[in-house]
Design an enzyme around this catalytic site. Structure first.
Site, PDB file in Angstrom:
ATOM      1  N   SER A  26       4.129  -2.611   4.802  1.00 18.08           N
ATOM      2  CA  SER A  26       5.137  -1.849   4.050  1.00 18.08           C
ATOM      3  C   SER A  26       4.430  -1.024   3.002  1.00 18.08           C
ATOM      4  CB  SER A  26       6.123  -2.802   3.371  1.00 18.08           C
ATOM      5  OG  SER A  26       6.765  -2.123   2.303  1.00 18.08           O
ATOM      6  N   HIS A  51       5.346   0.572   8.185  1.00 15.43           N
ATOM      7  CA  HIS A  51       6.741   0.287   7.842  1.00 15.43           C
ATOM      8  C   HIS A  51       7.120   1.162   6.650  1.00 15.43           C
ATOM      9  CE1 HIS A  51      10.335  -2.299   7.589  1.00 15.43           C
ATOM     10  NE2 HIS A  51      10.183  -2.227   6.272  1.00 15.43           N
ATOM     11  N   ASP A  53       9.647   2.338   4.038  1.00 17.05           N
ATOM     12  CA  ASP A  53      10.861   1.893   3.350  1.00 17.05           C
ATOM     13  C   ASP A  53      11.567   3.083   2.718  1.00 17.05           C
ATOM     14  OD1 ASP A  53      11.063  -1.001   3.667  1.00 17.05           O
ATOM     15  OD2 ASP A  53       9.129  -1.053   2.641  1.00 17.05           O
ATOM     16  N   MET A  55      14.635   4.524   0.825  1.00 13.08           N
ATOM     17  CA  MET A  55      15.699   4.055  -0.075  1.00 13.08           C
ATOM     18  C   MET A  55      16.385   5.250  -0.712  1.00 13.08           C
ATOM     19  SD  MET A  55      13.741   0.956  -1.983  1.00 13.08           S
ATOM     20  CE  MET A  55      12.965  -0.371  -1.051  1.00 13.08           C
ATOM     21  N   HIS A  86      12.522   1.928   7.974  1.00 14.19           N
ATOM     22  CA  HIS A  86      13.567   0.992   7.541  1.00 14.19           C
ATOM     23  C   HIS A  86      14.503   1.785   6.642  1.00 14.19           C
ATOM     24  CE1 HIS A  86      14.448  -2.872   4.969  1.00 14.19           C
ATOM     25  NE2 HIS A  86      15.524  -2.388   5.541  1.00 14.19           N
ATOM     26  N   MET A  88      17.205   2.212   4.343  1.00 12.69           N
ATOM     27  CA  MET A  88      18.106   1.565   3.370  1.00 12.69           C
ATOM     28  C   MET A  88      18.930   2.668   2.726  1.00 12.69           C
ATOM     29  SD  MET A  88      15.323  -1.127   1.890  1.00 12.69           S
ATOM     30  CE  MET A  88      13.933  -0.229   2.569  1.00 12.69           C
ATOM     31  N   MET A 157      16.185  -9.621   6.788  1.00 19.04           N
ATOM     32  CA  MET A 157      15.668  -9.477   5.415  1.00 19.04           C
ATOM     33  C   MET A 157      15.520 -10.867   4.794  1.00 19.04           C
ATOM     34  SD  MET A 157      15.075  -6.317   4.891  1.00 19.04           S
ATOM     35  CE  MET A 157      14.503  -6.524   3.208  1.00 19.04           C
ATOM     36  N   ASP A 199      11.190  -9.262   6.872  1.00 17.58           N
ATOM     37  CA  ASP A 199      10.749  -8.345   5.810  1.00 17.58           C
ATOM     38  C   ASP A 199      11.096  -8.933   4.453  1.00 17.58           C
ATOM     39  OD1 ASP A 199      10.114  -6.169   4.233  1.00 17.58           O
ATOM     40  OD2 ASP A 199      11.585  -4.808   5.120  1.00 17.58           O
TER      41      ASP A 199
HETATM   42  C1  DX5 Z   1      12.256  -4.366   0.442  1.00 17.54           C
HETATM   43  C2  DX5 Z   1      11.480  -3.692   1.539  1.00 17.54           C
HETATM   44  C3  DX5 Z   1      10.282  -4.433   2.001  1.00 17.54           C
HETATM   45  C4  DX5 Z   1       9.362  -4.882   0.929  1.00 17.54           C
HETATM   46  C5  DX5 Z   1       8.198  -5.650   1.461  1.00 17.54           C
HETATM   47  O1  DX5 Z   1      13.412  -3.655   0.205  1.00 17.54           O
HETATM   48  O2  DX5 Z   1      12.284  -3.479   2.663  1.00 17.54           O
HETATM   49  O3  DX5 Z   1       9.633  -3.739   3.060  1.00 17.54           O
HETATM   50  O4  DX5 Z   1       8.962  -3.856   0.108  1.00 17.54           O
HETATM   51  O5  DX5 Z   1       7.377  -5.932   0.391  1.00 17.54           O
HETATM   52  P1  DX5 Z   1       6.852  -7.411   0.079  1.00 17.54           P
HETATM   53  O6  DX5 Z   1       6.019  -7.841   1.250  1.00 17.54           O
HETATM   54  O7  DX5 Z   1       6.065  -7.204  -1.166  1.00 17.54           O
HETATM   55  O8  DX5 Z   1       8.053  -8.296  -0.135  1.00 17.54           O
HETATM   56 ZN    ZN Z   2      11.346  -2.832   4.619  1.00 19.84          ZN
END
Ligand code: DX5
Ligand code: ZN
Length: 243
Positions: A26, A51, A53, A55, A86, A88, A157, A199
């Site tokens: 990530s 990965h 992320d 947001m 991913h 979000m 999650m 995750d």
């Molecule tokens: C959280 C993300 C994850 C997260 C993973 O919202 O989807 O991908 O950042 O990070 P760690 O491994 O630090 O929990």
């Molecule tokens: Zn993620």
């Protein structure tokens, strides 16, 4: 094996992926001002999934990046790495194609943020990417079972999404085991193999336990990108834990 990951317009068949445990770094705790360099460090350490992320500051209380950054990252890293986005975000229905066109091979959408999930997962596949659905810690596994025949991956999650570096929530165990049983039954009946991705809070100390529960794909953020050691050294600790 060519999984078609090099071509963002070709759907990769995640079911053909024989790696017993995919490690998907990530980028959330990477240096976002030097994203390509940090991703390249992960690639040089031997990782080939990224990965991403995404947001929107609405579905989750944080804001990262979107298609323009991903397009530049694809240009910088070339066609090989799998871009696992991913999402979000609210209203993925309206913008999922932008992520595919920017170079994502795989999109995962939150069941909590989508009105017409069955329609959307099929639209994503038709749009040229493989597809996953993701469940927040408070969402029952049944939400994913309703579309299990349609998806390549289910993401469980193990933290509430929004931030890296949170602690693993152990109560996901039963959810993962029920999902594993449902996928095994689907495969036994000739159906689609589906990856189980986890995750949040995944580290060297708990990754072997996740594998024993039937997880096939682990997202690791702060366990790989941190100030303590290089990605290569952190990855060695994870490989040691799995060996
Ligand atoms: C959280 C993300 C994850 C997260 C993973 O919202 O989807 O991908 O950042 O990070 P760690 O491994 O630090 O929990
Ligand atoms: Zn993620």
């Amino acid at each position: 094996m060519d999984l078609g990951y090099g071509n963002p317009h070709q759907t990769p068949n995640l079911g053909q992926c024989m790696d017993p445990m995919v490690i998907a770094p990530s980028v959330l705790t990477a240096n976002l001002a030097a994203l390509a360099e940090d991703c390249q460090e992960a690639i040089d350490a031997g990782l080939h999934w990224m990965h991403l992320d995404v947001m929107d500051g609405n579905f989750v209380p944080n804001l990262t990046f979107g298609p323009p950054v991903i397009r530049q990252l694809r240009k910088a890293l070339g066609p090989e790495p799998v871009f696992d986005a991913h999402l979000m975000i609210e209203n993925a229905e309206a913008c999922f194609q932008d992520y595919i066109d920017a170079g994502c091979n795989h999109l995962t959408v939150h069941v909590e943020a989508v009105k017409h999930l069955h329609r959307l997962v099929n639209a994503i596949r038709d749009g040229g990417a493989s597809v996953g659905v993701v469940l927040n810690p408070g969402t029952p596994v049944e939400a994913a079972l309703e579309v299990l025949t349609e998806v390549d991956l289910v993401l469980i999650m193990s933290v509430n999404p929004g931030f890296g570096g949170q602690s693993f929530i152990p109560t996901v165990e039963q959810k993962i085991k029920r999902l594993r049983a449902a996928i095994d039954e689907q495969v036994a009946n000739g159906g689609r193999p589906v990856q189980i991705q986890v995750d949040g809070g995944v580290k060297a100390h708990n990754i072997a336990m996740l594998r024993s529960w039937g997880v096939t794909n682990c997202v690791v953020g702060s366990g790989l990108f941190n100030d303590r050691a290089s990605v290569k050294t952190n990855l060695e600790a994870i490989h040691d834990a799995l060996s």
